[in-house]
Design a protein around this motif. Structure first.
Motif, PDB file in Angstrom:
ATOM      1  N   UNK A  39      -5.836  -4.936  -2.634  1.00 54.87           N
ATOM      2  CA  UNK A  39      -5.672  -4.505  -1.098  1.00 54.87           C
ATOM      3  C   UNK A  39      -5.491  -5.660   0.078  1.00 54.87           C
ATOM      4  N   UNK A  40      -6.336  -6.864  -0.392  1.00 56.07           N
ATOM      5  CA  UNK A  40      -6.486  -8.092   0.618  1.00 56.07           C
ATOM      6  C   UNK A  40      -4.838  -8.664   0.707  1.00 56.07           C
ATOM      7  N   UNK A  41      -4.138  -8.358  -0.222  1.00 55.39           N
ATOM      8  CA  UNK A  41      -2.537  -9.096  -0.381  1.00 55.39           C
ATOM      9  C   UNK A  41      -1.872  -8.526   0.850  1.00 55.39           C
ATOM     10  N   UNK A  42      -2.070  -7.134   1.038  1.00 54.78           N
ATOM     11  CA  UNK A  42      -1.366  -6.429   2.026  1.00 54.78           C
ATOM     12  C   UNK A  42      -1.765  -4.808   2.336  1.00 54.78           C
ATOM     13  N   UNK A  43      -2.727  -4.721   3.102  1.00 55.49           N
ATOM     14  CA  UNK A  43      -3.645  -3.570   3.379  1.00 55.49           C
ATOM     15  C   UNK A  43      -2.524  -2.494   3.778  1.00 55.49           C
ATOM     16  N   UNK A  44      -1.881  -2.617   4.336  1.00 51.41           N
ATOM     17  CA  UNK A  44      -0.907  -1.589   5.014  1.00 51.41           C
ATOM     18  C   UNK A  44      -0.021  -1.260   3.989  1.00 51.41           C
ATOM     19  N   UNK A  45       0.991  -2.402   3.119  1.00 53.75           N
ATOM     20  CA  UNK A  45       1.593  -2.331   2.115  1.00 53.75           C
ATOM     21  C   UNK A  45       1.067  -1.511   0.973  1.00 53.75           C
ATOM     22  N   UNK A  46      -0.202  -1.707   0.566  1.00 52.05           N
ATOM     23  CA  UNK A  46      -0.832  -1.006  -0.469  1.00 52.05           C
ATOM     24  C   UNK A  46      -1.096   0.453  -0.187  1.00 52.05           C
ATOM     25  N   UNK A  47      -1.450   0.711   0.974  1.00 52.32           N
ATOM     26  CA  UNK A  47      -1.360   2.321   1.106  1.00 52.32           C
ATOM     27  C   UNK A  47      -0.199   2.878   1.096  1.00 52.32           C
ATOM     28  N   UNK A  48       0.939   2.068   1.696  1.00 50.63           N
ATOM     29  CA  UNK A  48       2.033   3.103   1.669  1.00 50.63           C
ATOM     30  C   UNK A  48       2.567   3.079   0.223  1.00 50.63           C
ATOM     31  N   UNK A  49       2.415   2.066  -0.619  1.00 49.57           N
ATOM     32  CA  UNK A  49       2.769   1.953  -1.930  1.00 49.57           C
ATOM     33  C   UNK A  49       2.358   2.838  -2.820  1.00 49.57           C
ATOM     34  N   UNK A  50       0.846   3.179  -2.530  1.00 48.07           N
ATOM     35  CA  UNK A  50       0.161   4.243  -3.320  1.00 48.07           C
ATOM     36  C   UNK A  50       0.804   5.760  -3.236  1.00 48.07           C
ATOM     37  N   UNK A  51       0.962   6.142  -1.755  1.00 47.12           N
ATOM     38  CA  UNK A  51       1.402   6.968  -1.502  1.00 47.12           C
ATOM     39  C   UNK A  51       2.813   7.444  -2.218  1.00 47.12           C
ATOM     40  N   UNK A  52       3.593   6.378  -1.956  1.00 47.57           N
ATOM     41  CA  UNK A  52       4.992   6.333  -2.700  1.00 47.57           C
ATOM     42  C   UNK A  52       5.011   6.598  -4.438  1.00 47.57           C
ATOM     43  N   UNK A  53       3.929   5.826  -4.675  1.00 52.15           N
ATOM     44  CA  UNK A  53       3.798   5.936  -6.268  1.00 52.15           C
ATOM     45  C   UNK A  53       3.429   7.283  -6.672  1.00 52.15           C
ATOM     46  N   UNK A  54       2.695   8.189  -5.721  1.00 57.97           N
ATOM     47  CA  UNK A  54       2.501   9.332  -6.234  1.00 57.97           C
ATOM     48  C   UNK A  54       3.715  10.251  -6.048  1.00 57.97           C
ATOM     49  N   UNK A  55       4.487  10.139  -5.064  1.00 59.58           N
ATOM     50  CA  UNK A  55       5.795  10.657  -4.893  1.00 59.58           C
ATOM     51  C   UNK A  55       6.784  10.506  -6.033  1.00 59.58           C
ATOM     52  N   UNK A  56       6.749   9.332  -6.434  1.00 60.06           N
ATOM     53  CA  UNK A  56       7.676   8.954  -7.562  1.00 60.06           C
ATOM     54  C   UNK A  56       7.030   9.421  -8.833  1.00 60.06           C
ATOM     55  N   UNK A  57       5.877   9.538  -9.199  1.00 64.51           N
ATOM     56  CA  UNK A  57       5.455  10.166 -10.488  1.00 64.51           C
ATOM     57  C   UNK A  57       5.580  11.479 -10.581  1.00 64.51           C
ATOM     58  N   UNK A  58       5.414  12.278  -9.289  1.00 67.55           N
ATOM     59  CA  UNK A  58       5.461  13.562  -9.080  1.00 67.55           C
ATOM     60  C   UNK A  58       6.983  13.915  -9.239  1.00 67.55           C
ATOM     61  N   UNK A  59       7.771  13.220  -8.876  1.00 69.05           N
ATOM     62  CA  UNK A  59       9.387  13.478  -8.775  1.00 69.05           C
ATOM     63  C   UNK A  59       9.679  13.445 -10.280  1.00 69.05           C
ATOM     64  N   UNK A  60       9.312  12.361 -11.097  1.00 69.16           N
ATOM     65  CA  UNK A  60       9.598  12.306 -12.366  1.00 69.16           C
ATOM     66  C   UNK A  60       9.111  13.627 -13.227  1.00 69.16           C
TER      67      UNK A  60
END
Length: 851
Positions: free
Chosen positions: A39-60
């Motif tokens: 999370x320390x690498x990019x806190x905002x980016x981490x939050x956005x990426x986790x949400x997008x991961x859920x969408x991508x895996x759900x879409x698959x």
């Protein structure tokens, strides 16, 4: 020049650490390939990426779900392709049979092939599965719990009769066994016990114990229990020579009261009591008691157990016998010392607990079987040895098992011998035999322990419900029976055929059963006798016609299950409970919360089915008018086009039947006259197989997939009754069952009849309709498959683009990171060299000192 602080070295060290840390992060990104590793690498980016991961895996997964849906559709469509082929062949055979050059023998051969093909349609429809789910035999989901009579311009055969109010007569018809004879009384072994008396110890207290008849001779000993709050310091005892001891206790406060009283008694000559003073024992403090009588008063037993004097007795083994004097029938019982034994059929194997076979019907055979059952009963076998010859049964107590109590045995002849009664209901001329044995079993249970605490009215209702269940089991799909009102007496029982029209009929056979079940007068709700001059009254249906308004009804046996629905024309009424979940559908919703006793305490534990029906009747629907069954005048007005020739029957059908508040009547509106009104489809539970495909990554992004029921009956190419309605004028079914249901080899359905030119010609249209019906289902499935293929393409495209966006946020640019890593490596090397140089600078101070 300074020696205490090497500022250049500190600067070089700081920069070297910074480059080292930066190099470590770059190395982490190069190793993982990801820009964000924590999370320390990019806190905002981490939050956005986790949400997008859920969408991508759900879409698959949604894309995979859609593929599974296509597989289900292809399985169903492939099976229906074979059904279509068979329908085409049956149509071809019907065309052949309609030709005037074909002989009757030829038509029989054609009929045989049609029968086999129709059975195979059922086998495919009932046996096609996808992941163990049967997909071509309709919906097996929540049940609306309704008996449905389809919309028709005719009427089913129907009649109403009151149930007799004395079904629960107690068995008083005599004994099946002789009176139990005592061969030898039972005496339990007993040990001698001392008579027990109490002395209340207080300061200077004098108490007299009168032993009376409870003298020591009874037990060869006496026991005195003292009761005190503090104890005695002294005691004296005086015996009057016959039956009285007077004990006086001294100042209280002593700690050895028992020994003090014991010592006072030892000097007494107690020959008048038949014992020696040494046989008297004095024991513990039981607290203050009310008097000094022998401890036979229940008020004193709470402190210490007590008995009067008991003389030892030797065990005497009891023995009893009885005879079976009347053979037992299947289901009848005998109670022996609280254990109930039941007579069962001879072919039952293995026998259950406390069961014996009726054997050859002789009392001798039954006595032998009953003795074996008694011997297998742990309770009785522990206490008794079982012997006897012929019809006699002897029970003798075993050593150590004498209880001192006699045994009991009882077996009564039922006043209502249900097992010997026979009741047959003829539906459209077909016999439906009702088994009444269950009523006999239940009667015996209710007259025994199972009926404890129940009123006669409650027992009566239980028997009535058991009778109703037996009737419906016998009727099967040929008809239904329901109670038209909630109570009684007498409760009104309505019979209706499933078939509609002039050929529908109901009649009864079994005068004894009719008299017992429906009373001595044996009359229906219209006052007509069920059996007159030995001939059963036949109740006929009303023929269908093309000028009347179609009529139909729902009868709710119990509350519909949550999620179930009923269909009336093009409208769906769906049942939900807001205490369970919020309704999110678009159908006509009925909230079950107000009608279910489980969620409405004001109903006092009784579901309000009538209230539910009233709520449905208040709906304004497009094709039909609705009326609740207990509104007799409205129901009669609704059915004012009755075409029958028996006015009393009309009054009986429309007024007596209408007493059921649980029935919802409906009639087609004037725009649907004749056969058009019959096409208003009503059903209690949806026929289609329905499932949900989750084709999106989020809640609510589902797709409802339905697969139609393609069994032969649903295609109208077979019927469960010979005079069913194929939907085409002139078409008919064969008179004898000729088709299996695909689940067994039994012939349970009736195929289309092609035995004449006229029937074969009409059958062509029926097959045309069936082909069209299957084609519509296949077409819908094909369209759904095409839709799902587009859905998959859309899901895959969305997944690709969303993954690209996720990659931009999460993935590292390896070239850029390698360039950065190279730069940092050079800087680290340079920093190390410069740090070494900076550390050498203080050495130049020595040169100054040396000069």
């Amino acid at each position: 020049m300074r020696i205490n602080h090497n500022i250049p070295a500190l600067n070089a060290h700081r920069l070297l650490n910074s480059n080292t840390n930066a190099s470590t992060k770059v190395l982490e990104r190069l190793s993982s390939g990801k820009k964000i590793n924590k999370a320390a690498d990019d806190a905002a980016g981490m939050a956005i990426s986790e949400k997008m991961k859920a969408q991508v895996r759900g879409l698959k997964k949604s894309s995979q779900n859609a593929l599974d849906g296509i597989s289900l559709i292809q399985t169903a469509e492939g099976a229906m392709n074979e059904i279509h082929s068979m329908l085409q062949r049956m149509r071809e055979l019907a065309v052949q049979s309609a030709n005037g050059t074909v002989t009757d023998e030829d038509r029989r051969a054609i009929q045989d092939e049609i029968n086999q093909l129709t059975s195979e349609v059922n086998r495919i429809a009932n046996g096609t599965e996808f992941n163990t789910r049967r997909i071509l035999r309709g919906n097996e989901g929540p049940n609306s719990n309704t008996e449905v009579h389809r919309m028709s311009t005719g009427q089913p055969a129907s009649m109403v009769v009151g149930i007799a109010g004395n079904l629960i007569d107690v068995s008083t018809g005599g004994d099946k066994i002789s009176q139990v004879n005592e061969i030898n009384p039972s005496v339990a072994q007993t040990n001698a016990e001392a008579a027990e008396y109490v002395v209340e110890v207080t300061s200077g207290n004098t108490q007299t114990i009168n032993f009376g008849t409870n003298n020591g001779a009874n037990a060869n000993a006496l026991k005195i229990v003292y009761a005190a709050g503090s104890g005695a310091t002294a005691a004296t005892a005086v015996f009057n020579g016959t039956d009285t001891i007077t004990i006086t206790t001294g100042t209280s406060g002593g700690s050895n009261t028992a020994a003090i009283i014991q010592a006072a008694l030892q000097g007494l000559n107690l020959s008048g009591l038949g014992i020696d003073a040494s046989e008297i024992t004095v024991v513990g403090d039981i607290g203050v008691v009310a008097d000094n009588d022998a401890l036979t008063d229940a008020a004193k037993t709470a402190s210490t157990p007590t008995t009067e004097g008991v003389t030892a007795a030797a065990e005497s083994l009891g023995a009893w016998n009885f005879d079976i004097i009347e053979p037992f029938k299947v289901g009848e019982t005998i109670s022996i010392d609280g254990q109930v034994f039941k007579a069962v059929v001879n072919d039952k194997d293995p026998l259950g607990p406390n069961e014996f076979k009726v054997g050859d019907g002789t009392v001798e055979q039954q006595a032998a079987n009953l003795k074996a059952a008694i011997a297998a009963n742990d309770t009785l076998n522990t206490r008794f040895a079982i012997t006897g010859t012929d019809a006699n049964i002897v029970l003798t107590e075993k050593t150590g098992q004498a209880t001192g109590t006699a045994i009991t045995a009882e077996a009564k002849i039922d006043t209502k011998d249900w097992s010997s009664m026979s009741l047959a209901i003829y539906i459209d001329g077909e016999e439906k035999r009702v088994s009444l044995g269950k009523l006999g079993d239940l009667t015996r249970e209710l007259n025994g322990a199972a009926g404890a605490g129940k009123t006669d009215a409650e027992k009566q209702e239980m028997l009535e419900n058991a009778f109703l269940e037996s009737i419906n089991i016998a009727l099967g799909k040929a008809g239904t029976a329901v109670f038209t009102d909630a109570g009684g007496p007498p409760r009104q029982l309505e019979f209706r055929t499933s078939t509609v029209g002039g050929n529908a009929s109901i009649s009864f056979v079994g005068s004894d059963a009719i008299k017992t079940l429906f009373g001595e007068n044996m009359v229906d709700a219209a006052g007509r006798k069920l059996v007159e001059n030995g001939v059963s009254k036949v109740y006929k249906g009303v023929a269908e016609n093309d000028v009347s308004l179609a009529k139909g009804s729902f009868h709710f046996n119990q509350l519909p299950e949550i999620g179930s629905r009923i269909l009336i024309g093009n409208e769906i009424i769906e049942f939900y409970n807001s205490d369970v979940e919020v309704y999110a559908g678009t159908n006509r919703a009925i909230n079950m919360k107000d009608y279910a006793a489980a969620t409405n305490p004001s109903l006092n534990g009784v579901d309000d089915i009538a209230g539910l029906v009233k709520a449905i009747a208040s709906l304004e629907l497009q094709a039909v008018e609705l009326v609740q069954g207990n509104d007799a005048e409205k129901v009669a007005a609704l059915f004012n086009e009755y075409q029958g020739t028996d006015p009393s029957a009309a009054d009986y059908i429309f007024k007596n039947v209408s007493e059921s508040a649980n029935r919802l009547y409906m009639q087609a509106k004037p725009g649907n006259v004749g056969f058009a009104g019959q096409l208003i489809y009503i059903e209690g539970t949806p026929e289609e197989f329905v499932t949900n495909l989750q084709i999106g990554p989020n809640q609510g992004q589902g797709f409802r997939l339905s697969v139609g029921d393609v069994r032969a009956q649903q295609l109208n190419i077979s019927s469960n009754v010979p005079n069913g309605n194929p939907g085409v004028e002139g078409a008919a079914y064969v008179l004898n069952a000729s088709v299996t249901d695909g689940l067994s080899a039994n012939l349970v359905e009736y195929s289309l009849d092609v035995s004449t030119e006229e029937k074969a010609t009409a059958a062509i249209t029926v097959y045309d309709n069936a082909i069209r019906q299957v084609a519509e289902i296949r077409g819908a499935l094909g369209a759904t498959q095409n839709r799902l293929e587009y859905t998959i393409a859309n899901l895959d495209n969305t997944t690709e683009n969303l993954t690209a966006a996720l990659s931009r946020i999460e993935d590292a640019d390896m070239a850029l990171e390698m360039s950065e890593f190279t730069k940092l490596n050079i800087l680290m090397q340079a920093g190390t060299a410069m740090l070494a140089q900076a550390n050498q600078r203080p050495q130049s101070i020595l040169q100054l000192l040396g000069s």
